[in-house]
Design a protein around this motif. Structure first.
Motif, mmCIF file in Angstrom:
data_model
loop_
_atom_site.group_PDB
_atom_site.id
_atom_site.type_symbol
_atom_site.label_atom_id
_atom_site.label_comp_id
_atom_site.label_asym_id
_atom_site.label_seq_id
_atom_site.Cartn_x
_atom_site.Cartn_y
_atom_site.Cartn_z
ATOM 1 N N UNK A 258 0.820 -1.226 0.000
ATOM 2 C CA UNK A 258 0.000 0.000 0.000
ATOM 3 C C UNK A 258 0.845 1.262 0.000
ATOM 4 N N UNK A 259 2.038 1.189 0.587
ATOM 5 C CA UNK A 259 2.936 2.348 0.544
ATOM 6 C C UNK A 259 3.350 2.648 -0.886
ATOM 7 N N UNK A 260 3.790 1.634 -1.612
ATOM 8 C CA UNK A 260 4.253 1.828 -2.988
ATOM 9 C C UNK A 260 3.139 2.344 -3.891
ATOM 10 N N UNK A 261 1.993 1.663 -3.882
ATOM 11 C CA UNK A 261 0.902 2.053 -4.783
ATOM 12 C C UNK A 261 0.269 3.378 -4.351
ATOM 13 N N UNK A 262 0.125 3.572 -3.047
ATOM 14 C CA UNK A 262 -0.487 4.802 -2.559
ATOM 15 C C UNK A 262 0.332 6.036 -2.862
ATOM 16 N N UNK A 263 1.617 5.970 -2.577
ATOM 17 C CA UNK A 263 2.442 7.155 -2.775
ATOM 18 C C UNK A 263 2.863 7.355 -4.234
ATOM 19 N N UNK A 264 2.788 6.292 -5.028
ATOM 20 C CA UNK A 264 2.969 6.467 -6.469
ATOM 21 C C UNK A 264 1.796 7.268 -7.037
ATOM 22 N N UNK A 265 0.581 6.896 -6.619
ATOM 23 C CA UNK A 265 -0.610 7.636 -7.063
ATOM 24 C C UNK A 265 -0.563 9.075 -6.566
ATOM 25 N N UNK A 266 -0.174 9.230 -5.299
ATOM 26 C CA UNK A 266 -0.089 10.583 -4.741
ATOM 27 C C UNK A 266 0.947 11.419 -5.490
ATOM 28 N N UNK A 267 2.090 10.821 -5.807
ATOM 29 C CA UNK A 267 3.144 11.546 -6.511
ATOM 30 C C UNK A 267 2.712 12.004 -7.890
ATOM 31 N N UNK A 268 1.955 11.148 -8.588
ATOM 32 C CA UNK A 268 1.471 11.518 -9.917
ATOM 33 C C UNK A 268 0.582 12.750 -9.847
ATOM 34 N N UNK B 253 -4.424 14.835 -4.568
ATOM 35 C CA UNK B 253 -3.459 13.749 -4.359
ATOM 36 C C UNK B 253 -3.814 12.913 -3.131
ATOM 37 N N UNK B 254 -4.329 13.563 -2.091
ATOM 38 C CA UNK B 254 -4.680 12.845 -0.860
ATOM 39 C C UNK B 254 -5.902 11.947 -1.052
ATOM 40 N N UNK B 255 -6.782 12.299 -1.975
ATOM 41 C CA UNK B 255 -7.910 11.425 -2.273
ATOM 42 C C UNK B 255 -7.423 10.101 -2.857
ATOM 43 N N UNK B 256 -6.371 10.172 -3.642
ATOM 44 C CA UNK B 256 -5.795 8.954 -4.216
ATOM 45 C C UNK B 256 -5.021 8.165 -3.171
ATOM 46 N N UNK B 257 -4.399 8.871 -2.230
ATOM 47 C CA UNK B 257 -3.566 8.225 -1.219
ATOM 48 C C UNK B 257 -4.370 7.592 -0.090
ATOM 49 N N UNK B 258 -5.491 8.194 0.312
ATOM 50 C CA UNK B 258 -6.200 7.827 1.532
ATOM 51 C C UNK B 258 -6.521 6.333 1.685
ATOM 52 N N UNK C 84 -9.978 8.850 7.375
ATOM 53 C CA UNK C 84 -8.771 9.616 7.714
ATOM 54 C C UNK C 84 -8.423 10.682 6.691
ATOM 55 N N UNK C 85 -9.343 10.965 5.739
ATOM 56 C CA UNK C 85 -9.031 11.907 4.665
ATOM 57 C C UNK C 85 -8.843 13.337 5.168
ATOM 58 N N UNK C 86 -9.736 13.788 6.062
ATOM 59 C CA UNK C 86 -9.610 15.170 6.565
ATOM 60 C C UNK C 86 -8.306 15.368 7.345
ATOM 61 N N UNK C 87 -7.963 14.469 8.298
ATOM 62 C CA UNK C 87 -6.659 14.608 8.946
ATOM 63 C C UNK C 87 -5.495 14.491 7.955
ATOM 64 N N UNK C 88 -5.692 13.690 6.901
ATOM 65 C CA UNK C 88 -4.660 13.562 5.871
ATOM 66 C C UNK C 88 -4.469 14.892 5.154
ATOM 67 N N UNK C 89 -5.577 15.575 4.837
ATOM 68 C CA UNK C 89 -5.474 16.915 4.256
ATOM 69 C C UNK C 89 -4.733 17.865 5.207
ATOM 70 N N UNK C 90 -5.096 17.775 6.494
ATOM 71 C CA UNK C 90 -4.463 18.655 7.492
ATOM 72 C C UNK C 90 -2.966 18.381 7.605
#
Length: 355
Positions: free
Chosen positions: A143-153, A194-199, A237-243
């Protein structure tokens, strides 16, 4: 670099001279490299913090200008291909670096949610190795690899999109005069999406890393989360992720640019345009690490809430914050400073090299 909008003369032309081609055959690669250096050197956007001042012979960036990207290819600034390639650079830089520091991230998350069991970083590593073995240190890598790859894009690709769109809305002159605010607004807007893709991936990662016996892989964790809590399991956890991430990203770009400026002004013994590409990348890495430290401090309380929230079923962000208290929201700060500093430095190094 991300904080820069390359602009030079109306065309990226190259004129070989004895001083810059000393004894070399003018190959396409040489022409490409020199053209990029000329573009960067002549750019009025060297940093968003410099005083607005028009130099003779320079103009603000306009759509339609081409930047040489390969020996036999040209990428038009602001084109779809340009944005796609920036997104690809974001995938490479974010996905690879976050996966690289998974062991440190795992210990950091466990420190945040169970301070009584995991006393400090070294104790956390020792206990994890004793309980789970060496394979336990890479839990949550998928999940780290796929999540942060999506976030990076989204982060890097959309940053360039918003930067161009906001510049067009402001007009060429205002975009130049208020470019610091333009960069901050563009980075915040990009991170929002980006956080919507990562969450969803971040939620699964935290479950795997902080709840022993819950799941060992992403394929196990995600269906289980869906069955227990529904779709909201991935987005509570999306709102805290945005924060956490939006201030982090704004700091990441603004602080990086300012640090680069100060390093060249007071540390590097020669002007930037006289530094080799390797020397410039060293400065990029140093500035990225310094910026990462500030990013970690600014976003850390929200990061602790995200970790605890995804562990505690049925809790809200406010409930978790009250439970932790002010001091509790700073658990795991030191490993996160090390992790984010390294991440940010490597991301800028890789992205700058790719771009």
């Amino acid at each position: 670099m991300m904080g820069q909008i390359f602009s030079a003369n109306r065309s990226c032309s190259y004129t070989p001279t004895p001083s810059n081609l000393r004894g070399l055959i003018p190959t396409k690669a040489t022409i490409m490299f020199s053209a990029l250096l000329d573009a960067a050197r002549n750019s009025p956007f060297k940093t968003p913090f410099t005083k607005a001042q028009c130099e003779p012979g320079t103009v603000a960036p306009v759509r339609g200008r081409s930047i040489v990207a390969a020996a036999s290819d040209e990428v038009e600034f602001g084109s779809t291909k340009f944005f796609v390639l920036c997104g690809l650079g974001g995938i490479i830089s974010c996905g690879s670096t976050h996966t690289f520091v998974v062991p440190l991230d795992l210990v950091k998350c466990r420190l945040q949610v169970d301070q009584a069991k995991y006393k400090n970083v070294f104790h956390g590593f020792k206990l994890t190795l004793a309980e789970d073995g060496s394979r336990g240190l890479v839990k949550g890598w998928a999940p780290t690899f796929f999540g942060y790859s999506a976030q990076g894009a989204f982060k890097f690709g959309l940053y360039e999109v918003f930067k161009v769109q906001y510049a067009n809305m402001l007009g060429e002159e205002n975009a130049y005069l208020y470019r610091t605010w333009l960069y901050l607004a563009a980075s915040a807007s990009a991170e929002f999406f980006a956080d919507m893709a990562l969450s969803p991936f971040e939620a699964a990662k935290v479950k795997i890393q902080t709840m022993p016996g819950y799941a060992n892989t992403m394929r196990e964790a995600m269906p289980k989360m869906m069955g227990e809590e529904g779709i909201m399991a991935f987005y509570k956890g999306l709102v805290p992720l945005w924060c956490r991430q939006i201030p982090y990203t704004m700091m990441k770009f603004a602080c990086f640019e300012k640090t680069v400026e100060l390093l060249y002004a007071y540390v590097v013994p020669k002007p930037r345009d006289q530094c080799s590409k390797g020397e410039q990348l060293i400065v990029t890495f140093a500035a990225g690490y310094i910026a990462g430290v500030f990013c970690a401090v600014v976003s850390h309380p929200a990061d602790v809430v995200v970790s605890k929230l995804n562990q505690a079923k049925g809790s809200s962000a406010i409930d978790v914050a009250k439970q932790l208290g002010f001091m509790g929201m700073w658990n795991g700060l030191m490993p996160r400073i090390i992790m984010i500093g390294t991440l940010t430095a490597l991301q800028w190094f890789i992205y700058d090299g790719v771009k």
